[in-house]
Design an enzyme around this catalytic site. Structure first.
Site, mmCIF file in Angstrom:
data_model
loop_
_atom_site.group_PDB
_atom_site.id
_atom_site.type_symbol
_atom_site.label_atom_id
_atom_site.label_comp_id
_atom_site.label_asym_id
_atom_site.label_seq_id
_atom_site.Cartn_x
_atom_site.Cartn_y
_atom_site.Cartn_z
ATOM 1 N N ARG A 219 0.845 -1.203 0.000
ATOM 2 C CA ARG A 219 0.000 0.000 0.000
ATOM 3 C C ARG A 219 0.877 1.249 0.000
ATOM 4 O O ARG A 219 1.706 1.421 0.894
ATOM 5 C CB ARG A 219 -0.906 0.013 1.231
ATOM 6 N N GLU A 221 0.591 4.129 0.988
ATOM 7 C CA GLU A 221 -0.042 5.122 1.866
ATOM 8 C C GLU A 221 1.031 5.841 2.664
ATOM 9 O O GLU A 221 1.918 5.204 3.212
ATOM 10 C CB GLU A 221 -0.975 4.415 2.865
ATOM 11 N N ARG A 227 0.775 1.151 13.508
ATOM 12 C CA ARG A 227 0.072 -0.047 13.025
ATOM 13 C C ARG A 227 -0.015 -0.158 11.499
ATOM 14 O O ARG A 227 -0.641 -1.078 10.994
ATOM 15 C CB ARG A 227 -1.328 -0.102 13.633
ATOM 16 N N HIS A 228 0.588 0.782 10.782
ATOM 17 C CA HIS A 228 0.579 0.713 9.317
ATOM 18 C C HIS A 228 1.990 0.559 8.765
ATOM 19 O O HIS A 228 2.899 1.264 9.181
ATOM 20 C CB HIS A 228 -0.018 1.997 8.714
ATOM 21 N N GLU A 364 -7.707 -2.547 14.336
ATOM 22 C CA GLU A 364 -8.450 -3.410 13.401
ATOM 23 C C GLU A 364 -7.566 -4.579 12.979
ATOM 24 O O GLU A 364 -6.457 -4.391 12.516
ATOM 25 C CB GLU A 364 -8.853 -2.590 12.170
ATOM 26 N N SER A 367 -10.936 -7.515 8.188
ATOM 27 C CA SER A 367 -12.109 -6.963 7.505
ATOM 28 C C SER A 367 -12.678 -8.055 6.625
ATOM 29 O O SER A 367 -11.921 -8.758 5.951
ATOM 30 C CB SER A 367 -11.725 -5.790 6.600
ATOM 31 N N ARG A 415 -0.338 -7.443 12.579
ATOM 32 C CA ARG A 415 -1.116 -6.843 13.681
ATOM 33 C C ARG A 415 -1.526 -7.898 14.701
ATOM 34 O O ARG A 415 -1.524 -7.640 15.905
ATOM 35 C CB ARG A 415 -2.355 -6.134 13.125
HETATM 36 P P1 ATP Z 1 -6.922 0.456 8.555
HETATM 37 O O1 ATP Z 1 -8.307 1.038 8.607
HETATM 38 O O2 ATP Z 1 -6.397 0.041 9.901
HETATM 39 O O3 ATP Z 1 -5.950 1.299 7.790
HETATM 40 P P2 ATP Z 1 -7.878 -1.083 6.327
HETATM 41 O O4 ATP Z 1 -9.332 -1.163 6.625
HETATM 42 O O5 ATP Z 1 -7.396 -0.112 5.341
HETATM 43 O O6 ATP Z 1 -7.044 -0.900 7.716
HETATM 44 P P3 ATP Z 1 -8.046 -3.639 5.001
HETATM 45 O O7 ATP Z 1 -7.987 -3.204 3.600
HETATM 46 O O8 ATP Z 1 -9.364 -3.977 5.580
HETATM 47 O O9 ATP Z 1 -7.334 -2.539 5.916
HETATM 48 O O10 ATP Z 1 -6.976 -4.826 5.188
HETATM 49 C C1 ATP Z 1 -7.223 -6.020 5.905
HETATM 50 C C2 ATP Z 1 -6.387 -6.094 7.174
HETATM 51 O O11 ATP Z 1 -5.000 -5.881 6.897
HETATM 52 C C3 ATP Z 1 -6.720 -5.015 8.185
HETATM 53 O O12 ATP Z 1 -7.814 -5.391 8.978
HETATM 54 C C4 ATP Z 1 -5.446 -4.934 8.990
HETATM 55 O O13 ATP Z 1 -5.359 -5.976 9.959
HETATM 56 C C5 ATP Z 1 -4.375 -5.189 7.972
HETATM 57 N N1 ATP Z 1 -3.801 -3.926 7.468
HETATM 58 C C6 ATP Z 1 -4.397 -3.021 6.677
HETATM 59 N N2 ATP Z 1 -3.586 -2.006 6.354
HETATM 60 C C7 ATP Z 1 -2.407 -2.291 6.951
HETATM 61 C C8 ATP Z 1 -1.135 -1.643 6.960
HETATM 62 N N3 ATP Z 1 -0.924 -0.519 6.271
HETATM 63 N N4 ATP Z 1 -0.131 -2.207 7.674
HETATM 64 C C9 ATP Z 1 -0.345 -3.365 8.340
HETATM 65 N N5 ATP Z 1 -1.512 -4.037 8.368
HETATM 66 C C10 ATP Z 1 -2.537 -3.509 7.671
HETATM 67 MG MG MG Z 2 -10.536 -2.781 6.857
#
Ligand code: ATP
Ligand code: MG
Length: 441
Positions: A219, A221, A227-228, A364, A367, A415
């Site tokens: 990603r 981002e 946590r990211h 989180e 999902s 996570r």
């Molecule tokens: P967040 O809202 O915390 O940024 P997200 O809703 O964008 O997460 P999802 O696309 O639902 O993330 O990805 C599925 C799972 O992957 C998330 O529930 C989380 O556990 C993990 N995850 C998402 N983004 C990241 C990240 N940038 N780094 C580490 N783990 C991540």
């Molecule tokens: Mg999510």
């Protein structure tokens, strides 16, 4: 590895790991290999504390071996041949009386970090020297645990007829319509790194019925949180003929199994309050609370948060909910507008989606949801989100070939490891983390 006691000493290969030596071995000659964690010199005698991946063994040196040991820098890699004997030490059940010590590889006298952890270094310095940092048992244990958990996850899914798949990480177009993709030159065209296997895993249920994948997401981002990361590992699953509540059941069962495995592994420092007996029993025996999004909003309003139905939950709101519901809980039935185009609406309330997140407090972890398998509805959802049918052509055609109804989810493995090992920074649970400022080592 051999756990049998050697009857003759005619080889220079390791016979035992440090932690395997017990009173049963007293009187036998063994060979251990590892690095010198510590050396104590009391004149006529010396002690090398030899560590390997399994643990620590105390070795006793005299005469020429002691003279040699005085000149070996700590953290050097050595092979020690010695006889197992009883010990006066309170920390060990046996020790090794050294017959021979062979230096395999000398460590430099000045190391970038102290891997025993006695001299603390900040995380950045540790990550710069990650390979050495892993000699610290606290650090190593997180990754041994991680490897064990991957085994548990694989068993869990294969017992339930899931097929493990590997989908491409180099892709030719935006996978979910998000803009947070890394792009690069791919011969005469442009390539992207997959932000998730979402579309592929849905396509695969057409014929494989149930699939799972353990693989990296990328990603682009620009986030600066604990946590990211820009590259992280996800456990993804997708199953035909299940709805999202059945997926929640599966996730809950799997997490509970991982909790039990983690406690039994005795790998992590049990300073983590999650594994105190009472808490642990509660967690593994009671259902995780399942709270509808709408009820979260009501609850948050009561707690004085300014939030309206239809809005995404901010970090502050998730913190409040995390305090209220504590540990693991699901938030389900999110507004459809907050969800990607492939999520299914509720038949009796189309503004609401069949979706869920698993939280651990504010964090989180998962999902998931029921997916839209009706091609005409899928097309209107794409339009509603301003996405063209054309760019999803390869994906959409699969839905004309008899796509079964299906649901699935993605779990952030790094996570989950944070939760299990009780650390608050995701960088602690990833060997070589990638964030906005770190791309090496
Ligand atoms: P967040 O809202 O915390 O940024 P997200 O809703 O964008 O997460 P999802 O696309 O639902 O993330 O990805 C599925 C799972 O992957 C998330 O529930 C989380 O556990 C993990 N995850 C998402 N983004 C990241 C990240 N940038 N780094 C580490 N783990 C991540
Ligand atoms: Mg999510």
């Amino acid at each position: 590895m051999t756990s049998t006691i050697p009857d003759k000493m005619n080889s220079t290969s390791r016979t035992h790991y440090a932690s395997q030596l017990t009173k049963e071995h007293i009187g036998f000659e063994v060979i251990v290999a590892g690095w010198i964690e510590d050396f104590r010199d009391i004149g006529k005698l010396g002690f090398i504390m030899l560590r390997d991946v399994s643990g620590l063994v105390q070795t006793v040196l005299k005469g020429e071996n002691l003279l040699l040991a005085r000149n070996i820098p700590r953290q050097s890699n050595v092979l020690i041949i010695g006889k197992v004997q009883d010990t006066k030490s309170k920390n060990f059940s046996v020790e090794l009386n050294v017959g021979e010590i062979i230096i395999l590889s000398e460590a430099s006298l000045t190391l970038p970090i102290d891997p025993t952890g006695r001299v603390e270094s900040n995380l950045d310095t540790r990550l710069d020297s990650r390979a050495l940092d892993l000699r610290n048992p606290k650090v190593l244990n997180i990754f041994v645990l991680r490897s064990g958990i991957l085994g548990v996850i694989r068993d869990f899914f294969s017992e339930r007829n899931f097929i493990e798949v590997n989908t491409p990480k180099i892709i030719g177009s935006a996978s979910e319509g998000g803009s947070n993709l890394f792009s690069f030159d791919y011969f005469k065209t442009k390539g992207y790194l997959a932000q998730s296997p979402q579309l592929y895993k849905e396509q695969l249920v057409l014929s494989l019925d149930r699939v799972f994948e353990i693989a990296p997401y990328f990603r682009a981002e620009n986030s600066h949180t604990l946590r990211h990361l820009n590259e992280f590992q996800s456990v993804d699953m997708e199953a035909a003929y299940l709805d999202y509540t059945a997926v929640m059941d599966l996730v809950e069962e799997m997490i509970k199994r991982i909790l039990v495995f983690t406690k039994d592994s005795k790998r992590i420092e049990f300073e983590n309050p999650l594994f105190e007996q009472k808490t642990f029993e509660n967690l593994t025996s009671k259902p995780f609370p399942r709270i509808r999004y709408e009820d979260c909003i009501t609850e948050l309003k009561k707690l004085g948060e300014k939030v309206e139905f239809g809005e995404d939950l901010s970090d502050a709101s998730l913190k409040k909910l995390g305090e209220k519901f504590d540990k693991f809980f699901f938030i389900l039935d999110w507004p459809l507008d907050l969800k990607p185009f492939y999520i299914h609406e509720k038949e009796d309330d189309p503004k609401i989606s069949k979706s869920f997140d698993l939280q651990f407090g504010y964090l989180e972890l998962v999902s998931g949801g029921t997916r839209q398998h009706d091609i005409s509805k899928l097309k209107s959802r794409l339009e509603a989100q301003g996405l063209s049918h054309q760019s999803f052509r390869d994906h959409l055609r699969v839905f004309e070939w008899g796509m079964p109804p299906h649901s699935g989810c993605g779990l952030g493995l790094d996570r989950l490891l944070m939760v299990l090992s009780g650390v608050n920074n995701i960088r602690e649970t990833v060997l070589y983390p990638r964030d906005t400022t770190r791309i090496s080592p």
